[in-house]
Structures are given as structure tokens and as C-alpha cells.
Write a protein that holds these residues in place. Structure first.
Motif, short mmCIF file in Angstrom:
data_model
loop_
_atom_site.label_atom_id
_atom_site.label_comp_id
_atom_site.label_asym_id
_atom_site.label_seq_id
_atom_site.Cartn_x
_atom_site.Cartn_y
_atom_site.Cartn_z
N TRP A 143 39.44 47.59 42.20
CA TRP A 143 39.77 48.84 41.61
C TRP A 143 40.98 48.91 40.53
O TRP A 143 40.79 49.56 39.35
CB TRP A 143 40.25 49.78 42.76
CG TRP A 143 40.52 51.10 42.42
CD1 TRP A 143 41.35 51.51 41.29
CD2 TRP A 143 40.00 52.46 42.70
NE1 TRP A 143 41.31 52.95 40.99
CE2 TRP A 143 40.46 53.55 42.16
CE3 TRP A 143 38.94 52.63 43.83
CZ2 TRP A 143 40.17 54.62 42.43
CZ3 TRP A 143 38.62 53.93 44.05
CH2 TRP A 143 39.02 54.91 43.43
N ALA A 160 39.26 52.48 49.83
CA ALA A 160 37.86 52.34 49.57
C ALA A 160 37.41 50.82 50.14
O ALA A 160 36.06 50.65 50.55
CB ALA A 160 37.37 52.08 47.92
N ALA A 207 32.56 47.92 46.02
CA ALA A 207 32.92 49.09 46.41
C ALA A 207 34.23 49.45 45.55
O ALA A 207 34.45 50.79 44.94
CB ALA A 207 33.64 49.08 47.90
N CYS A 263 33.58 53.06 43.51
CA CYS A 263 34.16 54.10 43.98
C CYS A 263 35.04 54.55 42.72
O CYS A 263 35.46 55.90 42.68
CB CYS A 263 35.03 53.77 45.13
SG CYS A 263 34.01 53.84 46.74
N VAL A 319 35.21 58.15 47.72
CA VAL A 319 35.71 57.06 48.47
C VAL A 319 35.13 56.91 49.60
O VAL A 319 34.46 55.97 49.80
CB VAL A 319 37.29 57.06 48.59
CG1 VAL A 319 37.87 55.94 49.30
CG2 VAL A 319 37.93 57.05 47.17
N GLY A 373 31.66 54.83 49.32
CA GLY A 373 32.12 53.59 49.91
C GLY A 373 31.48 53.37 51.46
O GLY A 373 31.00 52.03 51.46
#
Length: 511
Positions: A343, A365, A389, A393, A415, A419
């Protein structure tokens, strides 16, 4: 009697009528004969295998300490510890995580939602929730794959000291009261998660009634469909296995794998949060005024508590202090960190800077995505599932939400639902022993069965689709009824003042 009082009585009458119509579903005359009087989450759907020698008949009312019903002190200690960990996830972990992302005038109301939902669901769980989710329906009950019975209503008829619930090992059991409390924490956090979708605009009285009804008609049947089975000791011969499978939940019979709640908890709550966001409409001023989190530091503290508690959530779902718990523990640490990195890197590339809120969101997530896979996949599976993910996400809560224009205030759908779906599909792919997964255990042959990759993926799609449709529909119907009885949206004046003062007469901060 003023207008509000009349509406409140009307809504309470609605709850009573729904309950009255639901009770006949769980009350039948003759109980089914089943090989083991126990309930446990579904880990596997036994594959066909050559019949094994029949085991000796179990006692009619098994108790901890009976021959073949060992309640290991280490397992029991681990499960009580895990239950306390999962409690920490909601109060105060989730409460602080959500409160930090809310605006100052709504921070206290967000914490109040988490605490009040937990307490309400805890009471309902003991009264009837555990029984509906984790008992077999009676013979002749047409909805038996979707609902259990009321045999454990208020835990009556249970010996608190000796009643048992099955684990995933033959002959190994837990005290039923311990297992009941462990599953209570799952039910409570699932309902509390929905608050992220309706934050800062749901009228408190309507919110409580919604949570009661959604818990009853969405969470309980989904938990039963995915996790209810008779326990491993029921699978002695192929014929006995077939009988046991007929008692199991609908999605368990389909072969769905959900180790700790990817669909039961996260997809379930995530789709309900989206429906709430759409039915309630956007917050006043959404897209026009600043709605930045009032305390990212509070959200970071909540994230740490969630991660800590999630070890009980995932590793505790092994139900024993064994290697399976160790695998889940490993993946909950490694996979989650992978998603946090994914992320943050994605945000760095897209926005030019990585943020603390971003890495916290990535961590959550990752926790969501690894939940259904925790005890089934190896490091390779955890890495790819959580990395995907973390990236997807991120785009779900930024690009997709902006394009579609819905106000999922604290990103529960982006999320948890997204996820959870990624994690469920990742489970179906990476449980494959070729990728370092555990495979699917055959309790008749007492070994890992032959793995059918396509069939397992189809089972995971069944799990996701049924959960989305069931939960989303239930949420929509409840909100529609409440909207035209007591109303669901906080007034413009209450939103302007802030729900802290409007609903609770308190402020988060008194300077």
C-alpha cells in the motif's frame, strides 16, 4: 404520545414481529441424529475416500475428560487468551481506529458505536445467537443449511464445566462455554465494522435497531452456512461422513474454506457498510468541505491494537495450540507487513508521498486478506495474497470511491469487502500443496486429500457470492423499513452540531 415515540413503538413492534416469524424456523419436533454433539468452524470439506474402520460409539452426552473427549489445558488456555485478544480488537482497537479517522465533533460518537454494538451483540449472542449459528437444525427443518436450532438458547441445558465443542483434531475438544465466548467476539466485531460505512450520519436509535436485526438475519445465517459442521469425530466412514455433511452449513457443504472470517466477518460487514452508505446518502458537505481525519495518531494506535488482537483472531481460529496455530500466527505477521509495504509503495508512486494513514490502511487490508487463508497457505500464498490486497484496496478507497461517488466514510467496503474477497480467492488458489499450502484434509482417510484446484476456486466463488447477496439484501430490507418508520439519517442540525453532542451530550475533548 409524540411523533418520535409512536415511531419508536412501531419499530419495536417490527422487531417483535420479525422475531416471532423467525422462531418457527428453528423449532422442530425431532432432533437429527449426528455422530458428535459439537460445533466448530469449517476447516475443510472431506473428500471421498475408502471407508475406514468405524470408531467406537461416542457417549450420548460427551463431557470434557470422557474417553475420546480430551480438553487439553494448553488448548483451553490458548483459546481464552485468544478471546481476550479479539476483545481488544474492538474495544478499544477498532473504536480508536475509527475515531481517529472521524472529525472531532463525531469522534466520541464513533467510539460509542463500537462499545454499544459490542455490548448489545454480546447479550444477543448468549441468548440466541450462538445456538442459531453453531447447532444443527432439527430433522425436517427446510432451512437447516442456513439456520441452526434453539437447543442452546441462553446456554440452557449446558453444563458450564463439562460441555464440549469440537476442534479440528479427532478426540480433542474445548469447553463449549469457552468456544461460545471466542465466537462472541467475532460476531461483535463484525457488526461493529459496519459503522465505518455509516459514520457521522446514522441516527443512534435506528443504528441500534439495524444492528440487532442485521446480526440476527445476516451474521448468524452466514456464520452457520460457512462454519457449522458436526466436528471431525463424525467422519469415521464415508457413510458417516455423508450424514455429517448433510447436517453442515450450506457453504461448508459446497467446500468453501474460510479459516477465520474472510467472508463471514469481512465480506459480510463490508457489503452491509456499502448498502448503509448508499441508503443513508452522503454526509452533509461531502466533497465540498474538509473531512480529514482529526487524529491520525489515534488511528495508528488503533491499528497497532488491531494487529495485536488479530493474532488471537487468526491463530486462535486453529482452536488448538498446534502447528496450525503457528502457521496462522506466521502469516498474520508476515502477510500483513507485506500488505503495508504494498500500500505504501503504491501510494508513494501515485501520490508522490507515503502517508501514515496509508500504511495503517494497508496493514488492515493485509489483516483482512490473510484472515480466510491464515491456516491454509504458506509464505508464498501469504505474500501474493496480501501484496495484491494492499494494491487493490488502495485503488478501491481512492480511485473507485471517487469515480462512483459513494460516501463510505471510513472505507469499510474498500478495505474489508474487497480485501475479504481477495483473501478468499487467494485461499482457494494457494491452499494448493504445490504452492506450499496445507491442502484439504480428508477426515475419513485421515490424511490430506487429492487437491482439485478448479473445484476449490468454484467453492470460494460460491462463498463470496452467497455472502454478498444475502448480507446486502438483508441490510437493504432492514434500512428500507426503518427509513419509513423511525427514520435512519441524523438531521442536518445534528450533523452540523456533531453526533457527539446531538446524540450523547458529550464531547471527545473538553479544552
Amino acid at each position: 404520545m409524540n411523533r418520535f415515540t409512536r415511531k419508536l413503538f412501531a419499530s419495536l413492534a417490527l422487531v417483535a414481529m420479525l422475531g416471532a416469524h423467525a422462531l418457527p424456523l428453528f423449532a422442530q419436533d425431532k432432533p437429527a441424529e449426528k455422530p458428535a454433539d459439537a460445533a466448530a468452524p469449517a476447516a475443510t470439506a472431506p473428500a471421498a475416500a475408502a471407508p475406514a474402520a468405524a470408531a467406537p460409539a461416542a457417549p450420548a452426552t460427551p463431557k470434557c475428560g470422557d474417553k475420546g473427549f480430551d480438553c487439553n489445558k494448553g488448548d483451553v488456555s490458548w483459546m481464552m487468551t485468544s478471546t481476550a485478544f479479539v476483545l481488544l480488537m474492538t474495544v478499544p482497537g477498532l473504536a480508536l481506529f475509527y475515531a481517529g479517522m472521524a472529525r472531532t465533533r463525531n469522534a466520541l460518537s464513533t467510539v460509542m458505536q463500537s462499545f454499544s454494538i459490542f455490548c448489545v451483540v454480546a447479550v444477543l449472542w448468549v441468548v440466541y445467537g450462538y445456538s442459531i449459528a453453531f447447532t444443527a437444525a432439527h430433522d425436517g427443518a427446510s432451512l437447516s443449511p442456513f439456520f441452526g436450532s434453539l437447543d442452546k438458547f441462553f446456554m440452557l441445558g449446558e453444563d458450564p464445566a463439562t460441555a464440549v465443542a469440537a476442534t479440528f483434531s479427532k478426540g480433542q475438544y474445548l469447553p463449549d462455554f469457552v468456544y461460545c465466548m471466542f465466537q462472541l467476539t467475532f460476531a461483535a466485531i463484525t457488526v461493529a465494522l459496519i459503522a465505518g460505512g455509516f459514520a457521522e450520519r446514522f441516527k443512534f436509535s435506528a443504528m441500534i435497531i439495524f444492528c440487532i436485526l442485521w446480526f440476527t438475519f445476516a451474521y448468524l445465517p452466514v456464520a452457520h452456512m460457512v462454519w457449522y459442521w458436526d466436528g471431525p469425530d463424525a467422519y469415521t466412514t464415508q457413510k458417516a461422513a455423508d450424514i455429517a455433511q448433510s447436517h453442515a452449513g450450506f457453504l461448508f457443504q459446497k467446500g468453501a474454506l474460510d479459516f477465520a472470517g474472510g467472508t463471514v466477518v469481512h465480506v459480510n460487514s463490508g457489503i452491509a457498510a456499502l448498502v448503509c452508505a448508499l441508503m443513508l446518502g452522503k454526509r452533509n458537505g461531502y466533497g465540498k468541505t474538509q473531512m480529514a481525519p482529526h487524529s491520525v495518531m489515534m488511528t495508528a494506535i488503533g491499528t497497532g491494537m488491531l494487529w495485536m488482537g488479530w493474532f488471537g483472531f487468526n491463530a486462535g481460529s486453529a482452536l488448538e495450540a498446534t502447528g496450525a496455530a503457528g502457521i496462522a500466527f506466521f502469516n498474520t505477521l508476515f502477510g500483513t507487513a507485506t500488505a503495508g509495504v504494498a500500500w505504501a509503495l503504491t501510494e508513494w508512486i501515485v501520490k508522490g508521498k507515503p502517508s501514515l494513514l496509508g500504511i495503517c490502511s494497508g496493514i488492515v487490508a493485509g489483516l483482512v486478506a490473510i484472515t480466510p487463508a491464515a491456516g491454509f497457505v504458506g509464505p508464498v500464498g501469504a505474500f501474493f495474497t496480501c501484496a495484491i490486497a494492499g494494491v487493490l484496496c488502495f485503488f478501491a478507497v481512492t480511485t473507485v470511491k471517487r469515480m462512483l461517488g459513494y460516501d463510505d466514510a471510513l472505507d469499510t467496503f474498500g478495505v474489508h469487502c474487497i480485501g475479504g474477497m481477495i483473501g478468499s480467492l487467494g485461499t482457494g488458489i494457494f491452499v494448493n500443496p504445490k504452492f506450499g499450502g496445507t491442502g484439504v484434509y480428508d477426515y475419513v482417510a485421515n490424511k490430506v486429500g487429492d487437491f482439485d484446484a478448479w473445484a476449490q476456486l468454484v467453492s470460494q466463488f460460491w462463498d463470496i457470492a452467497v455472502t454478498l447477496i444475502w448480507s446486502g439484501t438483508v441490510a437493504f430490507v432492514i434500512l428500507l423499513i426503518l427509513k419509513f418508520t423511525i427514520g435512519i439519517r441524523a438531521s442536518d442540525e445534528a450533523q452540523e452540531e456533531g453526533l457527539d453532542l446531538a446524540d450523547h451530550g458529550e464531547k471527545a475533548y473538553n479544552y
